[in-house]
Scaffold this motif. Structure first.
Motif, mmCIF file in Angstrom:
data_model
loop_
_atom_site.group_PDB
_atom_site.id
_atom_site.type_symbol
_atom_site.label_atom_id
_atom_site.label_comp_id
_atom_site.label_asym_id
_atom_site.label_seq_id
_atom_site.Cartn_x
_atom_site.Cartn_y
_atom_site.Cartn_z
ATOM 1 N N GLN A 1 0.837 -1.208 0.000
ATOM 2 C CA GLN A 1 0.000 0.000 0.000
ATOM 3 C C GLN A 1 0.873 1.260 0.000
ATOM 4 N N ALA A 2 1.890 1.264 0.863
ATOM 5 C CA ALA A 2 2.753 2.443 0.955
ATOM 6 C C ALA A 2 3.466 2.694 -0.373
ATOM 7 N N ALA A 3 3.812 1.617 -1.077
ATOM 8 C CA ALA A 3 4.538 1.770 -2.347
ATOM 9 C C ALA A 3 3.583 2.020 -3.517
ATOM 10 N N GLY A 4 2.283 1.927 -3.249
ATOM 11 C CA GLY A 4 1.296 2.173 -4.307
ATOM 12 C C GLY A 4 1.347 1.144 -5.421
ATOM 13 N N ARG A 5 1.695 -0.095 -5.085
ATOM 14 C CA ARG A 5 1.753 -1.152 -6.115
ATOM 15 C C ARG A 5 0.374 -1.824 -6.239
ATOM 16 N N PRO A 6 -0.027 -2.197 -7.442
ATOM 17 C CA PRO A 6 -1.346 -2.835 -7.619
ATOM 18 C C PRO A 6 -1.287 -4.340 -7.351
ATOM 19 N N TRP A 7 -0.868 -4.708 -6.174
ATOM 20 C CA TRP A 7 -0.691 -6.108 -5.816
ATOM 21 C C TRP A 7 -1.518 -6.418 -4.569
ATOM 22 N N THR A 8 -1.600 -7.714 -4.247
ATOM 23 C CA THR A 8 -2.312 -8.076 -3.024
ATOM 24 C C THR A 8 -1.654 -9.286 -2.352
ATOM 25 N N VAL A 9 -2.163 -9.627 -1.193
ATOM 26 C CA VAL A 9 -1.703 -10.812 -0.463
ATOM 27 C C VAL A 9 -2.943 -11.602 -0.073
ATOM 28 N N THR A 10 -2.908 -12.909 -0.307
ATOM 29 C CA THR A 10 -4.038 -13.755 0.081
ATOM 30 C C THR A 10 -3.521 -14.811 1.044
ATOM 31 N N ARG A 11 -4.247 -15.004 2.123
ATOM 32 C CA ARG A 11 -3.754 -15.930 3.168
ATOM 33 C C ARG A 11 -4.787 -17.000 3.463
ATOM 34 N N LEU A 12 -4.276 -18.198 3.712
ATOM 35 C CA LEU A 12 -5.118 -19.324 4.111
ATOM 36 C C LEU A 12 -4.430 -19.943 5.328
ATOM 37 N N GLY A 13 -4.740 -19.443 6.489
ATOM 38 C CA GLY A 13 -4.081 -19.927 7.696
ATOM 39 C C GLY A 13 -2.597 -19.629 7.655
ATOM 40 N N ALA A 14 -1.792 -20.679 7.719
ATOM 41 C CA ALA A 14 -0.339 -20.500 7.775
ATOM 42 C C ALA A 14 0.293 -20.324 6.393
ATOM 43 N N ARG A 15 -0.538 -20.313 5.371
ATOM 44 C CA ARG A 15 -0.049 -20.248 3.991
ATOM 45 C C ARG A 15 -0.478 -18.916 3.384
ATOM 46 N N LEU A 16 0.430 -18.236 2.722
ATOM 47 C CA LEU A 16 0.018 -16.992 2.077
ATOM 48 C C LEU A 16 0.753 -16.798 0.775
ATOM 49 N N GLU A 17 0.176 -15.912 -0.030
ATOM 50 C CA GLU A 17 0.734 -15.703 -1.345
ATOM 51 C C GLU A 17 0.767 -14.222 -1.660
ATOM 52 N N LEU A 18 1.931 -13.793 -2.115
ATOM 53 C CA LEU A 18 2.087 -12.435 -2.635
ATOM 54 C C LEU A 18 1.632 -12.489 -4.087
ATOM 55 N N GLN A 19 0.555 -11.787 -4.410
ATOM 56 C CA GLN A 19 -0.034 -11.912 -5.751
ATOM 57 C C GLN A 19 0.131 -10.609 -6.514
ATOM 58 N N PHE A 20 0.790 -10.685 -7.648
ATOM 59 C CA PHE A 20 1.067 -9.483 -8.432
ATOM 60 C C PHE A 20 -0.147 -9.147 -9.296
ATOM 61 N N MET A 21 -1.235 -8.888 -8.630
ATOM 62 C CA MET A 21 -2.494 -8.537 -9.292
ATOM 63 C C MET A 21 -3.307 -7.718 -8.295
ATOM 64 N N PRO A 22 -4.266 -6.912 -8.790
ATOM 65 C CA PRO A 22 -4.901 -5.950 -7.884
ATOM 66 C C PRO A 22 -5.863 -6.545 -6.861
ATOM 67 N N HIS A 23 -6.350 -7.760 -7.096
ATOM 68 C CA HIS A 23 -7.280 -8.344 -6.112
ATOM 69 C C HIS A 23 -7.062 -9.853 -6.043
ATOM 70 N N THR A 24 -7.563 -10.450 -4.982
ATOM 71 C CA THR A 24 -7.503 -11.907 -4.832
ATOM 72 C C THR A 24 -8.268 -12.554 -5.982
#
Ligand SMILES: Cc1ncc(COP(=O)(O)O)c(C=O)c1O
Length: 453
Positions: A367-390
């Protein structure tokens, strides 16, 4: 040396610099890579091991907890964790001790060890289904479950979601043609002669109308699904999706098989247990015995009766289900220890807390860097996703994903002592992952943000 992934011009200089950095820091891995070319296809004992964006394979000296030491003596903080096999950490002490103890008492004998009854009781307690069978891999377990499902329902078709991966299971290695919606063989699969698309249907994830249409002819033995897609980018179920999908399966007499091999990350007992789902069959592999080859599948009492009847009604001979080494005493010892010490609230609490810290830290920085990316988490597993939404289904990932940026990120992080999965920028937190290690990853991410064009 691995082939170089194709990079868009804006990432090419950064990627080239990171490749050089890897080469400079890993002379021993490079030498081993070259030496292994002589006797291993592609220079590795399993050809996937070459599918990393690094210019040579990283050879491992040892892995313990969440630290992986490579041939060059560098210590990497492991958030890949063998793509889930080591989700509870490398060589968890209770499992390592149980294996050492059993190793001197018999490795395989085609008979159950004295621990077997206890293991069955613990599986039932942990996962909530009364009857169980073992296999050596999740691929095997899924294959056997599909055979049972077709045998008991006497229906030929299976149903999977677009973008699914359930292992080396021919029936599931099919795709959905986005132009026509038709099921087609997955083009990358080698040596295909049978048309699996003839007996498998593929529908988009989170699409109840498509699911109902596929079930309607009444010829589908089983819906085999991950509770969330985890192998095509992390795609969580929409609210209410599973309750409705489960009801549709029941209405159409189709068995609901949930493959929890990756979604075990959700919490003790996996996604179904955490969300009150009632599948007919549950499959868990990879981490279920702490990383020793093992998979389990559990089923309801009603289904067990039908399975018994199918087996009793068949002529004597090969069932096509099971392999010689399945459920060997070494596996049972590891599984027993894992059920007692790893599949517990106490083990999960720190994993979930660290993963949440990591999620929040990444999201704040994005958010601070203004990048159109998101993070999706499933418990202990998460993914840095280079896209604007899950993503909501596999097509979102096809349309929005940036595999070149993922490859660049992976190598950049590896060069800073942080190991992510070599695809999808996936991260797992183990019970031993510390706040300091989360901070290490976030610091490397800060550097990436500052460096990326
Ligand atoms: C959901 C799921 N099921 C099954 C498998 C197959 O596991 P294995 O390769 O251990 O057979 C995988 C592998 O990634 C998986 O992600």
């Amino acid at each position: 040396m691995s082939d170089t992934p194709v990079m868009p011009p804006r990432l090419a200089p950064l990627f080239a610099a990171e490749r050089q950095r890897f080469i400079d820091a890993h002379p021993r891995s490079l030498a081993l890579s070259q030496r292994a070319q002589a006797h291993f296809l592609f220079g590795v004992p399993l050809h996937w091991m070459r599918d990393w964006p690094s210019p040579a394979t990283l050879f491992v000296r040892q892995a313990q907890g969440v630290t992986l030491e490579c041939a060059d003596g560098l210590r990497h903080t492991d958030f890949c964790l063998g793509d889930t096999g080591a989700m509870f950490g490398h060589s968890p002490p209770p499992v390592a001790e149980a294996i050492a103890h059993q190793a001197a008492r018999g490795l395989t004998c085609m008979l159950p060890s004295t621990e077997a009854a206890d293991v069955g009781e613990r599986l039932a307690q942990r996962f909530g289904l009364p009857c169980w069978q073992l296999a050596l891999t999740a691929s095997d377990a899924n294959r056997f479950v599909l055979r049972w499902a077709r045998a008991v329902t006497r229906r030929p078709q299976v149903l999977v979601f677009d973008g699914c991966y359930h292992g080396a299971v021919d029936d599931t290695l099919v795709d959905r043609d986005p132009a026509t919606g038709q099921t087609v063989p997955r083009p990358s699969v080698l040596g295909q002669v049978h048309n699996h698309a003839a007996h498998t249907r593929v529908v988009p994830f989170n699409d109840l109308a498509a699911l109902e249409a596929a079930l309607a002819p009444g010829d589908v033995a089983a819906l085999l699904a991950e509770p969330a897609l985890t192998n095509f980018g992390l795609v969580p179920p929409a609210p209410g999706f599973w309750a409705a999908a489960q009801a549709l399966c029941q209405r159409h007499g189709t068995l609901l098989v949930l493959d929890e091999t990756h979604t075990l990350s959700c919490g003790p007992g996996g996604h179904a247990r955490q969300h009150g789902l009632r599948p007919d069959v549950l499959v868990v592999g990879k981490a279920v015995a702490g990383g020793l080859p093992c998979a389990v599948y559990g089923f309801t009492g009603a289904l067990a009766e039908r399975m018994r009847a199918a087996k009793d009604g068949a002529p004597e001979g090969h069932s096509g289900i099971g392999t010689t080494l399945s459920a060997n005493p070494l596996t049972l010892a590891a599984l027993h220890a894992a059920l007692n010490h790893l599949h517990t609230e106490a083990a999960y609490a720190p994993m979930l807390a660290r993963a949440e810290q990591l999620e929040q830290g990444l999201l704040r920085r994005i958010q601070a860097a203004g990048r159109p990316w998101t993070v999706t988490r499933l418990g202990a597993r998460l993914e840095l996703q280079f896209m604007p939404h899950t993503p909501r289904h596999a097509q979102d990932v096809r349309d929005l994903g940036q595999p070149a940026l993922e490859a660049c990120t992976h190598l950049f992080m590896l060069n800073r002592g942080v190991l992510l999965t070599p695809f999808h920028s996936m991260m797992l937190c183990a019970p031993a992952t510390t706040a300091g290690q989360v901070a290490q990853l976030l610091q490397a991410f800060d550097e990436l943000l500052a460096t990326l064009p």
